[in-house]
Write a protein that holds these residues in place. Structure first.
Motif, PDB file in Angstrom:
ATOM      1  N   LYS B  77      10.638   0.498  -6.232  1.00  0.00           N
ATOM      2  CA  LYS B  77      10.860   0.925  -4.850  1.00  0.00           C
ATOM      3  C   LYS B  77      11.089   2.427  -4.739  1.00  0.00           C
ATOM      4  CE  LYS B  77      12.724  -3.404  -3.087  1.00  0.00           C
ATOM      5  NZ  LYS B  77      13.990  -4.130  -3.055  1.00  0.00           N
ATOM      6  N   ARG B  78      11.248   3.088  -5.872  1.00  0.00           N
ATOM      7  CA  ARG B  78      11.563   4.512  -5.807  1.00  0.00           C
ATOM      8  C   ARG B  78      10.289   5.339  -5.850  1.00  0.00           C
ATOM      9  NH1 ARG B  78      17.591   5.188  -6.997  1.00  0.00           N
ATOM     10  NH2 ARG B  78      17.073   7.331  -6.471  1.00  0.00           N
ATOM     11  N   ASP B  79      10.384   6.511  -5.226  1.00  0.00           N
ATOM     12  CA  ASP B  79       9.229   7.370  -5.034  1.00  0.00           C
ATOM     13  C   ASP B  79       9.060   8.324  -6.219  1.00  0.00           C
ATOM     14  OD1 ASP B  79       7.307   9.075  -4.222  1.00  0.00           O
ATOM     15  OD2 ASP B  79       8.369   9.832  -2.446  1.00  0.00           O
ATOM     16  N   GLY B  80       8.065   8.042  -7.052  1.00  0.00           N
ATOM     17  CA  GLY B  80       7.864   8.839  -8.266  1.00  0.00           C
ATOM     18  C   GLY B  80       7.270  10.204  -7.992  1.00  0.00           C
ATOM     19  N   SER B  81       6.935  10.522  -6.738  1.00  0.00           N
ATOM     20  CA  SER B  81       6.294  11.812  -6.468  1.00  0.00           C
ATOM     21  C   SER B  81       7.330  12.909  -6.213  1.00  0.00           C
ATOM     22  CB  SER B  81       5.343  11.694  -5.276  1.00  0.00           C
ATOM     23  OG  SER B  81       6.093  11.481  -4.093  1.00  0.00           O
ATOM     24  N   VAL B  82       8.604  12.512  -6.068  1.00  0.00           N
ATOM     25  CA  VAL B  82       9.659  13.512  -5.865  1.00  0.00           C
ATOM     26  C   VAL B  82      10.652  13.401  -7.022  1.00  0.00           C
ATOM     27  CG1 VAL B  82      11.375  14.436  -4.276  1.00  0.00           C
ATOM     28  CG2 VAL B  82       9.461  13.093  -3.402  1.00  0.00           C
ATOM     29  N   VAL B  83      10.880  14.510  -7.712  1.00  0.00           N
ATOM     30  CA  VAL B  83      11.789  14.482  -8.861  1.00  0.00           C
ATOM     31  C   VAL B  83      12.897  15.498  -8.643  1.00  0.00           C
ATOM     32  CG1 VAL B  83      12.017  15.020 -11.308  1.00  0.00           C
ATOM     33  CG2 VAL B  83      10.140  13.583 -10.522  1.00  0.00           C
ATOM     34  N   CYS B  84      14.129  15.038  -8.792  1.00  0.00           N
ATOM     35  CA  CYS B  84      15.285  15.903  -8.611  1.00  0.00           C
ATOM     36  C   CYS B  84      15.775  16.357  -9.987  1.00  0.00           C
ATOM     37  CB  CYS B  84      16.369  15.119  -7.877  1.00  0.00           C
ATOM     38  SG  CYS B  84      17.799  16.108  -7.483  1.00  0.00           S
ATOM     39  N   VAL B  85      15.824  17.682 -10.193  1.00  0.00           N
ATOM     40  CA  VAL B  85      16.202  18.237 -11.496  1.00  0.00           C
ATOM     41  C   VAL B  85      17.710  18.482 -11.510  1.00  0.00           C
ATOM     42  CG1 VAL B  85      15.855  20.152 -13.096  1.00  0.00           C
ATOM     43  CG2 VAL B  85      13.957  19.337 -11.690  1.00  0.00           C
ATOM     44  N   VAL B  86      18.437  17.800 -12.395  1.00  0.00           N
ATOM     45  CA  VAL B  86      19.897  17.944 -12.443  1.00  0.00           C
ATOM     46  C   VAL B  86      20.359  18.287 -13.851  1.00  0.00           C
ATOM     47  CG1 VAL B  86      20.341  16.356 -10.522  1.00  0.00           C
ATOM     48  CG2 VAL B  86      20.213  15.486 -12.855  1.00  0.00           C
ATOM     49  N   GLU B  87      21.631  18.643 -13.931  1.00  0.00           N
ATOM     50  CA  GLU B  87      22.179  19.077 -15.216  1.00  0.00           C
ATOM     51  C   GLU B  87      22.535  17.885 -16.099  1.00  0.00           C
ATOM     52  OE1 GLU B  87      25.487  21.743 -14.756  1.00  0.00           O
ATOM     53  OE2 GLU B  87      26.009  21.518 -16.872  1.00  0.00           O
ATOM     54  N   ASP B  88      23.340  16.977 -15.591  1.00  0.00           N
ATOM     55  CA  ASP B  88      23.692  15.826 -16.423  1.00  0.00           C
ATOM     56  C   ASP B  88      23.936  14.568 -15.612  1.00  0.00           C
ATOM     57  OD1 ASP B  88      26.305  15.860 -15.525  1.00  0.00           O
ATOM     58  OD2 ASP B  88      27.136  16.789 -17.320  1.00  0.00           O
ATOM     59  N   ILE B  89      24.343  13.525 -16.288  1.00  0.00           N
ATOM     60  CA  ILE B  89      24.461  12.201 -15.674  1.00  0.00           C
ATOM     61  C   ILE B  89      25.439  12.188 -14.499  1.00  0.00           C
ATOM     62  CG2 ILE B  89      26.236  11.473 -17.335  1.00  0.00           C
ATOM     63  CD1 ILE B  89      25.061   8.664 -17.172  1.00  0.00           C
ATOM     64  N   ARG B  90      26.422  13.080 -14.531  1.00  0.00           N
ATOM     65  CA  ARG B  90      27.385  13.093 -13.433  1.00  0.00           C
ATOM     66  C   ARG B  90      26.716  13.463 -12.117  1.00  0.00           C
ATOM     67  NH1 ARG B  90      31.894  16.630 -16.309  1.00  0.00           N
ATOM     68  NH2 ARG B  90      30.019  17.350 -17.357  1.00  0.00           N
ATOM     69  N   ASP B  91      25.725  14.384 -12.216  1.00  0.00           N
ATOM     70  CA  ASP B  91      25.013  14.791 -11.002  1.00  0.00           C
ATOM     71  C   ASP B  91      24.155  13.648 -10.485  1.00  0.00           C
ATOM     72  OD1 ASP B  91      26.110  17.337 -11.450  1.00  0.00           O
ATOM     73  OD2 ASP B  91      24.514  17.777 -12.862  1.00  0.00           O
ATOM     74  N   VAL B  92      23.549  12.896 -11.412  1.00  0.00           N
ATOM     75  CA  VAL B  92      22.759  11.727 -11.001  1.00  0.00           C
ATOM     76  C   VAL B  92      23.668  10.763 -10.240  1.00  0.00           C
ATOM     77  CG1 VAL B  92      21.473   9.715 -11.802  1.00  0.00           C
ATOM     78  CG2 VAL B  92      21.174  11.922 -12.953  1.00  0.00           C
ATOM     79  N   MET B  93      24.855  10.500 -10.812  1.00  0.00           N
ATOM     80  CA  MET B  93      25.772   9.557 -10.176  1.00  0.00           C
ATOM     81  C   MET B  93      26.206  10.067  -8.801  1.00  0.00           C
ATOM     82  SD  MET B  93      27.877   8.601 -13.630  1.00  0.00           S
ATOM     83  CE  MET B  93      29.181   7.665 -12.897  1.00  0.00           C
ATOM     84  N   ALA B  94      26.466  11.377  -8.709  1.00  0.00           N
ATOM     85  CA  ALA B  94      26.913  11.940  -7.434  1.00  0.00           C
ATOM     86  C   ALA B  94      25.822  11.824  -6.380  1.00  0.00           C
ATOM     87  CB  ALA B  94      27.310  13.403  -7.628  1.00  0.00           C
ATOM     88  N   ILE B  95      24.580  12.135  -6.751  1.00  0.00           N
ATOM     89  CA  ILE B  95      23.487  12.074  -5.767  1.00  0.00           C
ATOM     90  C   ILE B  95      23.195  10.618  -5.396  1.00  0.00           C
ATOM     91  CG2 ILE B  95      21.037  12.602  -5.354  1.00  0.00           C
ATOM     92  CD1 ILE B  95      21.411  15.084  -7.100  1.00  0.00           C
ATOM     93  N   GLU B  96      23.242   9.723  -6.398  1.00  0.00           N
ATOM     94  CA  GLU B  96      23.027   8.301  -6.101  1.00  0.00           C
ATOM     95  C   GLU B  96      24.052   7.793  -5.093  1.00  0.00           C
ATOM     96  OE1 GLU B  96      20.574   5.725  -7.439  1.00  0.00           O
ATOM     97  OE2 GLU B  96      19.814   7.757  -7.085  1.00  0.00           O
TER      98      GLU B  96
END
Lengths: 206, 206
Positions: B77-96
Motif C-alpha cells: 500500500k505504500r508509495d515506492g516513488s517517494v523516498v524520505c531520507v533520514v538519519e536513523d530509526i528514531r526518525d523513521v519512528m517519529a515520521i511514522e
C-alpha cells in the motif's frame, strides 16, 4: 512506540526497566551500543551478569565485597568499637571520602519502608543487634538519610537495643557549609540552632 | 571512586561507557539490578547481546529489521516513488507516528561529520544513489536535522544525484505549532517568512 524489530523492542524494553531510564533514553542507549564494536556490548553484559551472579557481601558489615571479610573490616588500624550504620555501599563510599571516620560500618541494605514492602527482616538489623550484644562495640552512629523511612529505621534499631549497654549517636543535621541561611528549610535551620555546638569545637574540625 | 569490589567496579565502569551515564548514575543502576531478582539482569544482558549479535538491516532501506526486507518496504500500500531520507530509526519512528507519510524511507545511519570521523562511505549514500538510478523513485525528501552536518549531508547527496532525473525536496523549516514568535530564533523565523505558503494550503493540513 512501534519498533521495526522484535530484537530491538526487547532490548529497549529491558533497558527501560532500569530506574530513571524511559523508553526514549533506552532506545538512545541501545542504538549507541549498536554503533559500537560488539565487544562493548559483550563486556557490559558479562560485567553485569558476573556481578549479579558472583556478588558477595562481607559477612561482618554486609558491604559488597569480593571476599568473605571486606578490606575495611580486616584493617587492623581501624577502630572496631565505633560502628557507623548506613543504608548502602554509596554511603560507605561517601563517608570514606571525607577521611573523618576511622571506625567500621554496618550496611543495612535499605531502610524500613512499608510503602515499598521493606520490613526489618529484609534488612541486616538482626545481625547488627547480635553484634552489639558481643560487647565489643561501644558506639553506634546512625547515618541514614533524615527522611521518614530513615528516622523510622533509626528508631526501630534503637528500640531493639534496649538492655544492651551501648552509646548511640546520629550524624549532625544542620546548614551545609557554604549554604545561605535564607534558603535553608525551617526544620534544618531549627535543628541547627537546637543542636548548636561550642564555637571552639567548630574551630577544631578540619 | 574507590570500590570495595572489583566486580562492582567493573560493572559500573562498563555501564558508564553509555552516553549520558556518569559514574554515579552507573552505580545507582548497577545497585538497582543487584536488588532485583537475578532474572532481570539475565534478561537485560541477553537482550542486549541478542540484538547486537543478530541485528539485521533491511537490504532496501537499511532500517533495523528482523527480516531481509522490512515491513514498510514490503507493504504494497505504500508509495515506492517517494523516498524520505533520514538519519536513523528514531526518525523513521517519529515520521511514522505523524501518519502523514505513505512513501518509503532510506536510513543513512548517520550524518557526514568530519569532526567525528564519519565520511560518506560510512553511510548508505552509495546505495541510495544506486536506487535512484533504477528510475522507480520520483522524489527524494531530505529529512535530516538542520545542523551543519545535516545540511552538508543533504548537499553531498544532492551533488551525487547530478544527471539523475529526480525531484528533491526538504521538509519545511518554520515556527513550531504552538510556539510564540518572539522566542523563535532569527534564522528559523526568517526562513518561515521566505518559505511562506498560500493560506489555503495551511487550512488543508490535518
Amino acid at each position: 512506540m512501534d519498533f521495526s524489530s522484535k530484537l530491538l523492542e526487547n532490548a529497549v524494553h529491558e533497558m527501560s526497566q532500569l530506574p530513571g531510564i524511559g523508553k526514549r533514553t533506552a532506545l538512545r542507549l541501545v542504538l549507541h551500543l549498536l554503533k559500537q564494536p560488539s565487544g562493548q556490548t559483550t563486556r557490559l553484559s558479562s560485567a553485569l551478569e558476573g556481578l549479579r551472579n558472583s556478588v558477595k557481601f562481607c559477612t561482618q558489615c554486609h558491604n559488597i565485597s569480593d571476599v568473605e571479610l571486606c578490606e575495611i573490616c580486616t584493617n587492623p588500624k581501624r577502630d572496631g568499637s565505633v560502628v557507623c550504620v548506613v543504608e548502602d555501599i554509596r554511603d560507605v563510599m561517601a563517608i570514606e571520602n571525607t577521611g573523618q571516620f576511622n571506625g567500621l560500618y554496618h550496611v543495612l541494605g535499605g531502610k524500613i519502608s512499608p510503602m515499598e514492602g521493606v520490613g526489618p527482616q529484609e534488612l541486616t538489623i538482626a545481625s547488627l543487634v547480635n553484634k552489639t550484644k558481643e560487647g565489643k562495640i561501644k558506639e553506634l552512629i546512625f547515618a541514614l538519610s533524615s527522611t521518614m523511612e530513615g528516622d523510622t529505621t533509626n528508631f526501630y534499631i534503637y528500640k531493639q537495643l534496649e538492655g544492651v549497654e551501648i552509646k548511640t549517636s546520629t550524624i549532625a543535621r544542620g546548614i551545609s557549609i557554604g549554604d545561605e541561611l535564607e534558603y535553608a528549610d525551617e526544620v534544618t535551620l531549627g535543628r541547627s540552632i537546637l543542636n548548636r555546638i561550642p564555637f571552639e569545637n567548630s574551630l577544631k574540625t578540619n
